[in-house]
Design an enzyme around this catalytic site. Structure first.
Site, PDB file in Angstrom:
ATOM      1  N   ASN A   4      23.757 -12.779-142.447  1.00 49.32           N
ATOM      2  CA  ASN A   4      23.432 -14.221-143.093  1.00 49.32           C
ATOM      3  C   ASN A   4      23.125 -14.261-144.328  1.00 49.32           C
ATOM      4  O   ASN A   4      22.054 -14.972-144.668  1.00 49.32           O
ATOM      5  CB  ASN A   4      22.508 -14.998-142.191  1.00 49.32           C
ATOM      6  CG  ASN A   4      23.000 -15.286-140.753  1.00 49.32           C
ATOM      7  OD1 ASN A   4      24.347 -15.877-140.578  1.00 49.32           O
ATOM      8  ND2 ASN A   4      22.412 -14.679-139.615  1.00 49.32           N
TER       9      ASN A   4
ATOM     10  N   TYR B 268      17.020 -15.207-140.370  1.00 48.25           N
ATOM     11  CA  TYR B 268      16.974 -16.673-139.861  1.00 48.25           C
ATOM     12  C   TYR B 268      15.511 -16.981-140.736  1.00 48.25           C
ATOM     13  O   TYR B 268      15.051 -16.080-141.582  1.00 48.25           O
ATOM     14  CB  TYR B 268      16.925 -16.601-138.396  1.00 48.25           C
ATOM     15  CG  TYR B 268      18.167 -16.442-138.055  1.00 48.25           C
ATOM     16  CD1 TYR B 268      19.137 -17.464-138.185  1.00 48.25           C
ATOM     17  CD2 TYR B 268      18.606 -15.398-137.104  1.00 48.25           C
ATOM     18  CE1 TYR B 268      20.622 -17.277-137.786  1.00 48.25           C
ATOM     19  CE2 TYR B 268      20.048 -15.370-136.800  1.00 48.25           C
ATOM     20  CZ  TYR B 268      20.854 -16.219-136.936  1.00 48.25           C
ATOM     21  OH  TYR B 268      22.217 -15.929-136.576  1.00 48.25           O
TER      22      TYR B 268
ATOM     23  N   THR C 117      24.001 -14.509-128.433  1.00 50.10           N
ATOM     24  CA  THR C 117      24.507 -15.752-128.773  1.00 50.10           C
ATOM     25  C   THR C 117      25.808 -16.072-128.033  1.00 50.10           C
ATOM     26  O   THR C 117      26.855 -15.562-128.297  1.00 50.10           O
ATOM     27  CB  THR C 117      24.443 -16.348-129.945  1.00 50.10           C
ATOM     28  OG1 THR C 117      23.048 -16.347-130.566  1.00 50.10           O
ATOM     29  CG2 THR C 117      24.859 -17.977-130.075  1.00 50.10           C
TER      30      THR C 117
ATOM     31  N   ASN D 262      17.641 -10.799-139.142  1.00 52.18           N
ATOM     32  CA  ASN D 262      19.107 -11.391-139.073  1.00 52.18           C
ATOM     33  C   ASN D 262      19.150 -12.576-140.020  1.00 52.18           C
ATOM     34  O   ASN D 262      19.878 -13.410-139.999  1.00 52.18           O
ATOM     35  CB  ASN D 262      19.781 -11.661-137.780  1.00 52.18           C
ATOM     36  CG  ASN D 262      19.974 -10.322-136.868  1.00 52.18           C
ATOM     37  OD1 ASN D 262      19.690  -9.248-137.547  1.00 52.18           O
ATOM     38  ND2 ASN D 262      20.279 -10.478-135.740  1.00 52.18           N
TER      39      ASN D 262
ATOM     40  N   HIS E 236      11.902 -14.195-133.081  1.00 55.25           N
ATOM     41  CA  HIS E 236      13.156 -13.961-133.737  1.00 55.25           C
ATOM     42  C   HIS E 236      12.671 -13.945-135.179  1.00 55.25           C
ATOM     43  O   HIS E 236      12.590 -14.972-135.944  1.00 55.25           O
ATOM     44  CB  HIS E 236      14.378 -14.816-133.482  1.00 55.25           C
ATOM     45  CG  HIS E 236      15.680 -14.124-133.955  1.00 55.25           C
ATOM     46  ND1 HIS E 236      15.708 -13.008-134.782  1.00 55.25           N
ATOM     47  CD2 HIS E 236      16.779 -14.606-133.462  1.00 55.25           C
ATOM     48  CE1 HIS E 236      17.035 -12.865-134.749  1.00 55.25           C
ATOM     49  NE2 HIS E 236      17.703 -13.621-134.190  1.00 55.25           N
TER      50      HIS E 236
END
Length: 371
Positions: A237, A182, A25, A180, A177
């Site tokens: 996260n 999400y 990112t 992580n 994805h």
């Protein structure tokens, strides 16, 4: 020749080497639309066996950081076409990483300043990026609301729509994805998923959303063009799962028959230790669970790899090795790995947001007269 530099086929993807550029990112897509500068950035890195694009939002609701790209509008598709054309003209291959951040967002990034969505109304104690006065600012994420069960099929469709848009935009495939912390990872892991319906509780329920998304994307673009990224034990996260081994072996067994091009596994803590003493995990057992249930795509490993570790991984069952941060400062990383260096040092102050500086102005070996 080192195995790292030999060709490999992952599903429908014919790769010239086993070096993958991991998703990174960079917050350089105003209004979610890829720019000509992004096209140059990816073109410079086209010698990778495969490029996985930066995380790309599947919908406005899926956005969690300022100035990250999307794949849900005509303008975004046109912008990505410039990127994929530049990569292909340079001889490269690129897949789009399909991203819904779930609770890792902020009301300022959501349509109509709505609350972010998540499996459960559990806040992620982490930060996201807003752009204020032209500069990146790190802020705490907002408290999410729990998704109604009736909303979930619409999000699954959003993944499929974004996958079709990716192929329309010239991508060679897509990576879902699922890592992580999400949205998909939030459904998988019990620290974020407190649901009592068909999407919460026992492992099969928590894995249901992931498998629905994978099947929908496969139906949209084909299994041979579909990969998935997973992170069994990362705390990224504010995510956690006290029993990751049975969870991810279950996921691997059920992904096996689906014919994916690859599984991309982050080992250990994302961007941190490759082994977590408090969350031991047997990646070989996970790979065996996938292989023994029909998984015949590539097994891609990621996190803190250099050439020596990469070669060791390839000799012990991995097929592809993803490099992340090294690709920020070394657009010709394949050649630098081949020669054993030297390697440019990335400028951390330019990681998120900005322009060409720290993005497209890192020198190659050819620039330094190394050829």
């Amino acid at each position: 020749m080192s195995k790292l530099f030999t060709p490999f086929r992952a599903g429908a993807l014919a790769l010239p080497n086993r070096i993958v550029m991991a998703p990174l990112t960079r917050n350089r897509a105003p209004n979610g639309t890829p720019t000509p500068l992004m096209a140059e950035y990816y073109r410079q890195r086209a010698s990778a066996g495969l490029i996985v694009s930066e995380g790309t939002a599947i919908s406005p609701q899926g956005q969690g950081y300022a100035d990250v790209p999307g794949l849900y509008s005509t303008e975004q598709i046109d912008g990505w076409r410039r990127v994929t054309r530049a990569v292909h003209e340079a001889g490269g291959r690129i897949v789009a990483q399909l991203w819904h951040v779930g609770r890792v967002s902020h009301v300022d990034l959501q349509p109509h300043h709505a609350l972010p969505v998540a499996p459960s109304a559990v806040r992620a104690h982490t930060k996201t990026v807003l752009i204020r006065d032209g500069a990146p600012v790190f802020v705490e994420t907002s408290i999410p609301r729990a998704l109604d069960a009736e909303e979930i099929p619409g999000i699954v469709r959003d993944y499929a729509h974004a996958a079709r848009f990716a192929i329309d935009a010239g991508f060679d495939g897509v990576e879902i994805h699922g890592a992580n912390g999400y949205l998909i990872d939030q459904f998988l892991k019990s620290s974020a998923n407190h649901r009592s319906d068909d999407y919460g509780g026992p492992i099969p329920n928590r894995a249901r959303f992931l498998l629905e998304v994978v099947r929908a994307v496969i139906e949209a673009v084909g299994a041979g063009r579909t990969g998935i990224r997973l992170s069994p034990v990362t705390p990224a996260n504010d995510i956690d799962e006290p029993h990751p081994q049975p969870l991810f072996e279950y996921v691997a067994r059920h992904l096996g028959p689906l014919g994916l091009a690859y599984i991309h596994v982050i080992e250990g803590a994302t961007g941190g230790p490759r082994v977590r003493e408090d969350r031991p995990f047997d990646y070989d057992a996970m790979r065996t669970a996938w292989r023994s249930h029909g998984g015949d795509g590539a097994w891609m490993v990621n996190n803190g790899y250099d050439r020596a570790l990469a070669e060791q991984a390839l000799e012990h069952g991995a097929d592809l090795v993803a490099f992340g941060r090294a690709y920020i400062a070394n657009p010709d990383l394949v050649e630098r790995l081949r020669r054993g260096g030297p390697f440019n040092t990335p400028d951390r102050s330019t990681f998120y947001g900005g322009g060409a500086h720290g993005y497209t102005d890192y020198p190659t070996l050819a620039d330094a007269g190394g050829q």
